[in-house]
Design a protein around this motif. Structure first.
Motif, PDB file in Angstrom:
ATOM      1  N   SER A 145     -12.084 106.218   9.860  1.00 28.49           N
ATOM      2  CA  SER A 145     -12.233 105.635   8.523  1.00 28.49           C
ATOM      3  C   SER A 145     -10.907 105.564   7.789  1.00 28.49           C
ATOM      4  CB  SER A 145     -13.230 106.456   7.701  1.00 28.49           C
ATOM      5  OG  SER A 145     -12.802 107.808   7.573  1.00 28.49           O
ATOM      6  N   VAL A 164      -9.834  96.095   9.675  1.00 23.48           N
ATOM      7  CA  VAL A 164     -11.143  95.700  10.204  1.00 23.48           C
ATOM      8  C   VAL A 164     -10.981  95.183  11.629  1.00 23.48           C
ATOM      9  CG1 VAL A 164     -13.019  94.034   9.978  1.00 23.48           C
ATOM     10  CG2 VAL A 164     -12.180  95.240   7.958  1.00 23.48           C
ATOM     11  N   VAL A 169     -13.252 101.724  10.149  1.00 32.82           N
ATOM     12  CA  VAL A 169     -14.283 101.643   9.119  1.00 32.82           C
ATOM     13  C   VAL A 169     -13.550 101.624   7.783  1.00 32.82           C
ATOM     14  CG1 VAL A 169     -16.303 102.742   8.107  1.00 32.82           C
ATOM     15  CG2 VAL A 169     -15.897 102.908  10.577  1.00 32.82           C
ATOM     16  N   THR A 171     -12.844 101.086   3.725  1.00 30.46           N
ATOM     17  CA  THR A 171     -13.270 101.108   2.330  1.00 30.46           C
ATOM     18  C   THR A 171     -12.105 100.620   1.478  1.00 30.46           C
ATOM     19  OG1 THR A 171     -14.792 102.970   2.650  1.00 30.46           O
ATOM     20  CG2 THR A 171     -14.027 102.560   0.400  1.00 30.46           C
ATOM     21  N   ARG A 183     -15.124  92.998  -0.170  1.00 24.67           N
ATOM     22  CA  ARG A 183     -16.141  93.028   0.884  1.00 24.67           C
ATOM     23  C   ARG A 183     -16.082  91.760   1.738  1.00 24.67           C
ATOM     24  NH1 ARG A 183     -19.636  97.240   0.714  1.00 24.67           N
ATOM     25  NH2 ARG A 183     -19.898  98.388  -1.246  1.00 24.67           N
ATOM     26  N   GLY A 186     -14.121  92.055   4.846  1.00 22.80           N
ATOM     27  CA  GLY A 186     -14.662  92.859   5.939  1.00 22.80           C
ATOM     28  C   GLY A 186     -14.824  94.328   5.624  1.00 22.80           C
ATOM     29  N   THR A 188     -16.498  97.582   4.506  1.00 15.72           N
ATOM     30  CA  THR A 188     -17.910  97.970   4.419  1.00 15.72           C
ATOM     31  C   THR A 188     -18.171  98.890   3.238  1.00 15.72           C
ATOM     32  OG1 THR A 188     -17.465  99.765   5.974  1.00 15.72           O
ATOM     33  CG2 THR A 188     -18.315  97.710   6.888  1.00 15.72           C
TER      34      THR A 188
END
Length: 299
Positions: A145, A164, A169, A171, A183, A186, A188
């Motif tokens: 992440s 991405v 992952v 943010t 968003r 890409g 999440t």
């Protein structure tokens, strides 16, 4: 020829267009007829005297999109007329890319993306190379992440898309009104500015230069990468802290341009202005809410 320069440090009022000598490419260099050039925060820092150079005329501009006009001795693979993008690295230099012509090392240019015009292509070099280098330094593996601060900015938006694509992952941290845009790149997850993510992340790519508050979002033993040498937070909790230093890299720029053409990387331009309105472009650097790169165009 015309070029944007500053003769004294200060605000946007110090920016002016001057008549300067046409540069000639030396061995290993190419001359580019400039069609568009991005205006970046580093240009504002140069103008304000952050990097020194008092008492000399300083040229502005790092990004360029245009076509090769002349090839220096020993250059292979490039010919006059080729559309290119490039990065002219250098904080204090007599001539930058905010000009009608600029000379670059041949290794600093790449074929321009064919799917966008010069104004959009000019938003790629500095932001794209910065984001790619920072992501490499972060050293995360697919499935881990990452939190990208400033995710709606020029560097941050590219970083989100590259992260991405790397299987991370993602943010994004940005203003509340930017959630839909972030968003769409890409990401999440989304964190509004001033808030914290739900839990620690494996790494933070701090394009907003938040420093210690962003480091606090990283898990023990994770990674933090900043953009400005000297502005990084102190290392703690085993978190690896690194700072990217951008460099001209034609091969990497070619990879990024190919991603633009494939549709895997989108660029955002806030406004285009003619070269003669360079001072206005500098004023826009500090305008709240500007999203995307301000680009100077050269007829």
């Amino acid at each position: 020829m015309r070029a944007v320069v500053v003769d004294a440090f200060g605000g946007p009022e110090q920016v002016r267009v001057a008549e300067v000598e046409l540069p000639r490419p030396a061995a290993g260099q190419v001359r580019v007829r400039v069609r568009a050039a991005g205006v970046n925060p580093v240009d504002g820092a140069v103008r304000a005297g952050v990097f020194g150079g008092a008492g000399q005329r300083i040229g502005l501009g790092w990004d360029v999109a245009g076509e090769i006009d002349e090839v220096g001795p020993g250059v292979e693979g490039w010919t006059a007329g080729r559309r290119v993008v490039g990065l002219h690295y250098g904080k204090v230099k007599p001539l930058g890319t905010h000009a009608e012509y600029v000379v670059l090392d041949a290794s600093a240019v790449a074929a321009a993306p064919e799917s966008v015009d010069a104004a959009v292509a000019a938003a790629l070099p500095l932001s794209g190379l910065t984001a790619a280098r920072a992501l490499d330094l972060l050293g995360l593996a697919a499935g881990e992440s990452v939190l990208v601060t400033g995710a709606a900015g020029s560097v941050g938006a590219i970083a989100v898309q590259l992260a991405v694509r790397a299987g991370l992952v993602v943010t994004g941290l940005a203003g509340e009104g930017d959630e839909e845009f972030v968003r769409s790149l890409g990401a999440t997850g989304f964190v509004p500015r001033g808030a914290a993510p739900a839990g620690p992340v494996d790494g933070v790519l701090d394009t907003a230069v938040l420093g210690a508050p962003a480091l606090a979002f990283v898990r023990d033993g994770g990674a933090y990468v900043g953009l400005i040498p000297g502005a990084e937070p102190a290392q703690e909790r085993g978190v690896r802290v690194a700072v990217q230093e951008v460099a001209a890299d034609g091969a990497e720029l070619a990879r990024l341009a190919a991603l633009v053409d494939s549709g895997a990387l989108t660029l955002r331009v806030a406004e285009t202005l003619p070269l003669t309105e360079a001072a206005k472009a500098h004023a826009a650097l500090s305008t709240p809410g500007t999203r995307g790169r301000v680009v100077l165009t050269v007829a």
